[in-house]
Design a protein around this motif. Structure first.
Motif, PDB file in Angstrom:
ATOM      1  N   GLU A 246      34.096  45.704  40.795  1.00  0.00           N
ATOM      2  CA  GLU A 246      33.621  46.990  40.915  1.00  0.00           C
ATOM      3  C   GLU A 246      33.571  46.779  39.357  1.00  0.00           C
ATOM      4  O   GLU A 246      32.053  47.960  39.400  1.00  0.00           O
ATOM      5  CB  GLU A 246      34.856  47.836  41.476  1.00  0.00           C
ATOM      6  CG  GLU A 246      35.130  47.481  42.910  1.00  0.00           C
ATOM      7  CD  GLU A 246      36.128  48.467  43.171  1.00  0.00           C
ATOM      8  OE1 GLU A 246      37.041  49.314  42.567  1.00  0.00           O
ATOM      9  OE2 GLU A 246      36.507  48.577  44.391  1.00  0.00           O
ATOM     10  N   ALA A 247      34.517  46.932  38.594  1.00  0.00           N
ATOM     11  CA  ALA A 247      33.781  46.835  37.246  1.00  0.00           C
ATOM     12  C   ALA A 247      32.482  46.138  36.917  1.00  0.00           C
ATOM     13  O   ALA A 247      31.447  47.006  35.732  1.00  0.00           O
ATOM     14  CB  ALA A 247      34.972  47.531  36.332  1.00  0.00           C
ATOM     15  N   GLY A 248      31.953  44.860  36.951  1.00  0.00           N
ATOM     16  CA  GLY A 248      31.045  43.976  36.950  1.00  0.00           C
ATOM     17  C   GLY A 248      29.372  44.946  37.831  1.00  0.00           C
ATOM     18  O   GLY A 248      28.301  45.413  36.356  1.00  0.00           O
ATOM     19  N   GLU A 249      30.085  45.440  38.797  1.00  0.00           N
ATOM     20  CA  GLU A 249      28.400  46.553  39.345  1.00  0.00           C
ATOM     21  C   GLU A 249      28.199  47.477  38.518  1.00  0.00           C
ATOM     22  O   GLU A 249      27.207  47.473  38.048  1.00  0.00           O
ATOM     23  CB  GLU A 249      29.306  47.182  40.486  1.00  0.00           C
ATOM     24  CG  GLU A 249      28.021  47.927  41.484  1.00  0.00           C
ATOM     25  CD  GLU A 249      28.113  48.427  42.853  1.00  0.00           C
ATOM     26  OE1 GLU A 249      27.559  49.083  43.596  1.00  0.00           O
ATOM     27  OE2 GLU A 249      29.695  47.688  43.066  1.00  0.00           O
ATOM     28  N   VAL A 250      29.450  48.276  37.541  1.00  0.00           N
ATOM     29  CA  VAL A 250      29.308  49.586  36.507  1.00  0.00           C
ATOM     30  C   VAL A 250      28.638  48.727  35.947  1.00  0.00           C
ATOM     31  O   VAL A 250      27.535  49.262  35.143  1.00  0.00           O
ATOM     32  CB  VAL A 250      30.362  50.118  36.514  1.00  0.00           C
ATOM     33  CG1 VAL A 250      29.837  51.014  35.507  1.00  0.00           C
ATOM     34  CG2 VAL A 250      30.848  50.860  38.131  1.00  0.00           C
ATOM     35  N   ALA A 251      28.896  47.470  35.811  1.00  0.00           N
ATOM     36  CA  ALA A 251      28.565  47.052  34.125  1.00  0.00           C
ATOM     37  C   ALA A 251      26.942  46.155  34.660  1.00  0.00           C
ATOM     38  O   ALA A 251      25.916  46.792  33.070  1.00  0.00           O
ATOM     39  CB  ALA A 251      29.435  45.725  34.054  1.00  0.00           C
ATOM     40  N   ALA A 252      26.289  46.107  35.730  1.00  0.00           N
ATOM     41  CA  ALA A 252      24.942  45.438  35.694  1.00  0.00           C
ATOM     42  C   ALA A 252      24.255  46.893  36.237  1.00  0.00           C
ATOM     43  O   ALA A 252      22.902  46.959  36.112  1.00  0.00           O
ATOM     44  CB  ALA A 252      25.192  45.023  37.378  1.00  0.00           C
TER      45      ALA A 252
END
Length: 415
Positions: A246-252
């Motif tokens: 989920e944090a990776g999605e925000v970062a993307a």
């Protein structure tokens, strides 16, 4: 701290002690020495090193240019140019990347905890067969001693004319069987020791202090899915991986936004011989602001979709792992209940068989008859005692499996 612990262990092993090592002691040795567990911990430490990498700004860019043909300006010819630029990701990008890396590291730590708990179970599962073997050897040796005494009695009765030679031969046959079984048990000890010591990463022939007796404990009550879900490190690992995605999605998403650059240009200007102005030859200092334009959106969309698919995958894995945990817990609990009942049965059978054997032996001593029944009853008692030792070992192995499934470490060293 680890060095101090190693020194303490070495000193304890070097000093003669009056008590044997317990299974908990072997858990500690395995946790300290097992290379597989150490490798898991190194993976966690390596993952922790990703955190400072993810929250760091990109390196500033410095450039230098020299004008081969100086560019004439009002204040003189430009000779050289120095530029320094620092790019800044969009607001919140570094924080999202740091969160993703931190959660991934925490997931690695949960994987380490599961590896530790699994190692404890493997040690226990290799320890209790050694207990079973020890008891079987003791029982078999006791049986040999009894049969030798029977042979002496049968021989004396034969010499006195109160019995036949057949009884002596029967005892000889059983003695040969018992001695062969004992030899096989002695041969079996080496591979069991090797399997156990390899888990502790020590010499395969290192002696192992095995308990003299085991007990049957209370079978644990029913366990809820929520209880397993909250305690098991594998499920915690998958939960952390989900949050990391989920944090990776925000970062993307944020990486698909413009990056802002702040820079400074310094231009070296030579003096012009044709000018007498006060700013003749004055160097130029020029602040700059730049913005990246993320026109190619496919890679950002793909990164977001990758994170979303990972979240769905981890969710399905969690459900599958939880179902497996519940099934394995129920099976282990059944094994405990079954072995508990068998231990109770064998206790009763041993007591009754011993009483019957005493009565038969008295009759044989008085009449010289029923010797075959005495031998048969002795072998029946032998089998009940062996079965009881096996049931105790399997009960404790099933209990160790439940401790693993519920993440109940035997010494609670990390709580």
């Amino acid at each position: 701290m680890k060095t101090i612990f190693n020194i303490i262990i070495i000193l304890l092993l070097a000093i003669p002690i009056s008590f044997a090592q317990t299974l908990d002691d072997y858990f500690k040795i395995a946790a300290e020495n097992n290379p597989g567990l150490q490798a898991n911990y190194k993976e966690f430490e390596a993952a922790m090193q990703k955190v400072p990498q993810m929250n760091a700004l990109p390196d500033p860019t410095f450039s230098f240019g020299y004008f081969i043909s100086p560019v004439e300006t009002r204040v003189g010819p430009q000779r050289a140019k120095f530029s320094l630029t620092q790019m800044f990701p969009w607001f919140g990008t570094l924080k999202a990347r740091e969160d993703a890396a931190t959660l991934q590291a925490e997931a690695k730590y949960q994987a380490f905890l599961d590896a530790r708990n699994r190692l404890y179970f493997q040690v226990a599962a290799a320890y209790f067969p050694l207990y079973e073997l020890k008891k079987w050897k003791q029982i078999e040796q006791e049986n040999i001693n009894i049969l030798e005494s029977y042979k002496t009695i049968a021989t004396r009765k034969y010499e006195n004319g109160n019995s036949t030679m057949v009884n002596v031969l029967r005892v000889d046959i059983m003695l040969n069987d018992a001695q062969t079984r004992l030899k096989i048990l002695n041969d079996k000890e080496k591979p069991l020791l090797s399997a156990f010591n390899n888990l502790l990463d020590r010499d395969e022939n290192e002696p192992v202090a095995v308990a003299d007796s085991l007990s049957v404990e209370n079978v644990p009550g029913p366990v809820s899915r929520d209880s397993l879900k909250s305690n098991n490190p594998v499920l915690s690992e998958l939960e952390l991986k989900t949050r990391a995605s989920e944090a990776g999605e925000v970062a993307a998403q944020k990486q698909g936004l413009p990056n802002v650059g702040v820079g400074l240009d310094y231009v070296v200007v030579g003096k012009s011989s044709e000018m007498t102005a006060s700013d003749n030859g004055k160097d130029v200092l020029m602040p700059m602001v730049s913005v990246s334009i993320p026109l190619f959106r496919k890679k950002y969309k793909a990164a977001e979709r990758e994170a979303q698919l990972n979240q769905e995958s981890f969710s399905l894995q969690k459900e599958n792992v939880l179902n497996t945990l519940v099934s394995e817990f129920d099976q282990a609990k059944f094994e405990m209940q079954q072995q508990q009942q068998l231990v109770q049965l064998y206790d009763e059978q041993i007591q009754t068989t011993r009483q019957s054997l005493n009565l038969l032996f008295k009759d044989y001593g008085n009449s010289g008859k029923e010797f075959e029944e005495v031998l048969r009853m002795q072998q029946q008692l032998l089998q009940y005692e062996k079965n009881r030792a096996t049931a105790l070992a399997e009960f404790q192995t099933a209990l160790a499996k439940i401790n693993y499934l519920t993440a109940k470490t035997m010494n609670n060293e990390n709580k």
